[in-house]
Write a protein that holds these residues in place. Structure first.
Motif, PDB file in Angstrom:
ATOM      1  N   ILE A   6      14.071 -32.044 -37.458  1.00  0.00           N
ATOM      2  CA  ILE A   6      13.521 -30.478 -37.309  1.00  0.00           C
ATOM      3  C   ILE A   6      12.598 -30.340 -36.290  1.00  0.00           C
ATOM      4  CG2 ILE A   6      12.641 -28.591 -38.537  1.00  0.00           C
ATOM      5  CD1 ILE A   6      13.565 -29.541 -40.991  1.00  0.00           C
ATOM      6  N   MET A   7      11.564 -31.365 -36.098  1.00  0.00           N
ATOM      7  CA  MET A   7      10.670 -30.788 -34.887  1.00  0.00           C
ATOM      8  C   MET A   7      11.615 -31.172 -33.636  1.00  0.00           C
ATOM      9  SD  MET A   7       7.521 -33.584 -33.853  1.00  0.00           S
ATOM     10  CE  MET A   7       8.881 -34.895 -33.549  1.00  0.00           C
ATOM     11  N   PHE A   8      12.482 -32.139 -33.545  1.00  0.00           N
ATOM     12  CA  PHE A   8      12.985 -32.349 -32.245  1.00  0.00           C
ATOM     13  C   PHE A   8      13.994 -31.119 -31.902  1.00  0.00           C
ATOM     14  CE2 PHE A   8      12.108 -36.922 -32.003  1.00  0.00           C
ATOM     15  CZ  PHE A   8      11.940 -36.977 -31.181  1.00  0.00           C
ATOM     16  N   VAL A   9      14.760 -30.586 -32.848  1.00  0.00           N
ATOM     17  CA  VAL A   9      15.572 -29.599 -32.858  1.00  0.00           C
ATOM     18  C   VAL A   9      15.046 -28.481 -32.213  1.00  0.00           C
ATOM     19  CG1 VAL A   9      17.165 -27.693 -33.911  1.00  0.00           C
ATOM     20  CG2 VAL A   9      17.550 -30.381 -34.389  1.00  0.00           C
ATOM     21  N   LEU A  34      22.678 -30.036 -30.068  1.00  0.00           N
ATOM     22  CA  LEU A  34      22.700 -30.613 -31.222  1.00  0.00           C
ATOM     23  C   LEU A  34      23.609 -31.948 -31.643  1.00  0.00           C
ATOM     24  CD1 LEU A  34      21.790 -29.916 -34.203  1.00  0.00           C
ATOM     25  CD2 LEU A  34      21.370 -28.275 -32.500  1.00  0.00           C
ATOM     26  N   PRO A  35      24.662 -32.046 -30.710  1.00  0.00           N
ATOM     27  CA  PRO A  35      25.319 -33.248 -30.850  1.00  0.00           C
ATOM     28  C   PRO A  35      24.519 -34.407 -30.059  1.00  0.00           C
ATOM     29  CG  PRO A  35      26.977 -31.708 -30.263  1.00  0.00           C
ATOM     30  CD  PRO A  35      25.580 -31.073 -30.169  1.00  0.00           C
ATOM     31  N   GLY A  36      23.536 -34.371 -29.376  1.00  0.00           N
ATOM     32  CA  GLY A  36      22.837 -34.893 -28.368  1.00  0.00           C
ATOM     33  C   GLY A  36      21.674 -35.580 -29.462  1.00  0.00           C
ATOM     34  N   ASN A  50      23.923 -38.467 -21.655  1.00  0.00           N
ATOM     35  CA  ASN A  50      24.179 -36.944 -21.571  1.00  0.00           C
ATOM     36  C   ASN A  50      23.790 -36.174 -22.759  1.00  0.00           C
ATOM     37  OD1 ASN A  50      26.065 -38.019 -23.365  1.00  0.00           O
ATOM     38  ND2 ASN A  50      27.763 -36.937 -22.338  1.00  0.00           N
ATOM     39  N   ALA A  51      22.959 -36.622 -23.662  1.00  0.00           N
ATOM     40  CA  ALA A  51      22.615 -36.338 -24.786  1.00  0.00           C
ATOM     41  C   ALA A  51      21.581 -34.979 -24.558  1.00  0.00           C
ATOM     42  CB  ALA A  51      21.536 -37.186 -25.458  1.00  0.00           C
ATOM     43  N   VAL A 100      28.246 -38.603 -27.988  1.00  0.00           N
ATOM     44  CA  VAL A 100      27.699 -37.170 -27.833  1.00  0.00           C
ATOM     45  C   VAL A 100      28.859 -36.581 -27.364  1.00  0.00           C
ATOM     46  CG1 VAL A 100      25.927 -35.634 -26.775  1.00  0.00           C
ATOM     47  CG2 VAL A 100      25.362 -37.808 -27.705  1.00  0.00           C
ATOM     48  N   GLN A 101      29.606 -37.077 -26.238  1.00  0.00           N
ATOM     49  CA  GLN A 101      30.823 -36.343 -25.804  1.00  0.00           C
ATOM     50  C   GLN A 101      31.814 -35.934 -26.713  1.00  0.00           C
ATOM     51  OE1 GLN A 101      30.604 -34.660 -23.013  1.00  0.00           O
ATOM     52  NE2 GLN A 101      32.964 -33.710 -23.069  1.00  0.00           N
ATOM     53  N   ALA A 102      31.846 -37.186 -27.596  1.00  0.00           N
ATOM     54  CA  ALA A 102      33.066 -36.891 -28.454  1.00  0.00           C
ATOM     55  C   ALA A 102      32.833 -36.002 -29.425  1.00  0.00           C
ATOM     56  CB  ALA A 102      33.216 -38.384 -29.261  1.00  0.00           C
ATOM     57  N   MET A 103      31.245 -35.575 -29.951  1.00  0.00           N
ATOM     58  CA  MET A 103      30.837 -34.825 -30.693  1.00  0.00           C
ATOM     59  C   MET A 103      31.181 -33.550 -30.210  1.00  0.00           C
ATOM     60  SD  MET A 103      27.682 -36.357 -33.137  1.00  0.00           S
ATOM     61  CE  MET A 103      26.850 -36.873 -31.523  1.00  0.00           C
TER      62      MET A 103
END
Length: 277
Positions: free
Chosen positions: A47-50, A74-76, A199-200, A224-227
């Protein structure tokens, strides 16, 4: 019935490896239940990172393709969280060895492989909680999945498959290094560059050519790119991007299988050597 039959001792049959593994998973889950503060790394920290990246750094970040940076983000962060699964399991194994818990298991008819498998599954379940927490937090700040249900499920499945490969790396480090302090130092030094040199959080196109090549061949970038591709959270890879970013789903599966096949045998060997005496 003869006297020899009456006095004969029947040795109990030890449980199967899968049964032993399930017992080890249950042990880890009971630990978490009795010490809920152990979940802080997959509840409070995500939560802190987001919030930090979305509201503090987000306004200054470029928005690739003109879309929402929060959806790009978010995917990153999910990729970063699943990579740090390796850190969690390495710390757990080192702590168990230092406290003598593994020695107690060795006095029982328990296969050491089942202990490691149990640790791996429990760590994956532990990190899955973080993925759920981040998904809920993302929904609260505007993140959405714009594709079909099967594609959404495949995106989450890729995260777990990749995490399982990283767990074996964590088991290897936890079995190799001799103290929790050494594990902390090594894993932070290795995992932070691994997640940020990708690329996150930012696109790779503006990077210097040599740095861009490293970032785009980074396994985290393909995950990350796949997500993003499966969830509709970002643009497709730029024309000059490396092969893994143009085929991120296949690349992520390959990376995951390579990690598991490469790290698991060495992890098992390192753990046996450390617990041999």
């Amino acid at each position: 019935m003869t006297a020899s039959t009456v006095g004969e001792r029947v040795e109990p049959k030890p449980p199967s490896t899968w049964r032993q593994t399930s017992i080890m998973v249950r042990r880890s889950l009971i630990h978490t239940k009795r010490m809920p503060e152990m979940l802080s790394d997959v509840t409070a920290q995500p939560i802190m990172f987001v919030v930090l990246f979305a509201f503090v750094f987000g306004p200054a970040m470029p928005t690739p393709g003109g879309g929402s940076y929060r959806e790009y983000l978010l995917p990153g962060i999910m990729g970063q969280t699943i990579v740090f699964t390796a850190f969690i399991v390495s710390n757990g194994i080192t702590a168990d060895v230092d406290k003598g818990i593994v020695d107690r298991f060795r006095s029982l008819p328990i296969n050491r492989t089942s202990y490691l498998l149990g640790r791996a599954v429990a760590s994956l379940l532990h990190s899955s909680i973080g993925i759920v927490v981040m998904a809920l937090t993302g929904l609260a700040i505007g993140w959405r999945i714009h594709t079909s249900f099967p594609e959404a499920v495949l995106g989450f499945a890729l995260v777990l498959v990749f995490g399982f490969g990283m767990i074996w790396f964590g088991i290897l480090i936890g079995s190799w290094l001799k103290s929790v302090e050494a594990v902390n130092g090594f894993m932070f030094t290795f995992l932070f560059p691994l997640t940020f040199l990708s690329n996150a959080f930012v696109p790779t196109a503006p990077m210097a050519p040599w740095l861009r090549a490293i970032a785009e061949w980074n396994p985290v970038s393909s995950l990350v790119q796949a997500m993003r591709q499966l969830w509709g959270n970002g643009p497709v890879a730029a024309e000059g991007a490396a092969f893994p970013l143009h085929h991120p789903i296949i690349a992520t599966i390959v990376w995951s299988l390579v990690f598991t096949a490469a790290f698991a045998p060495f992890a098992l060997r390192a753990f046996r050597r450390r617990t041999a005496n």
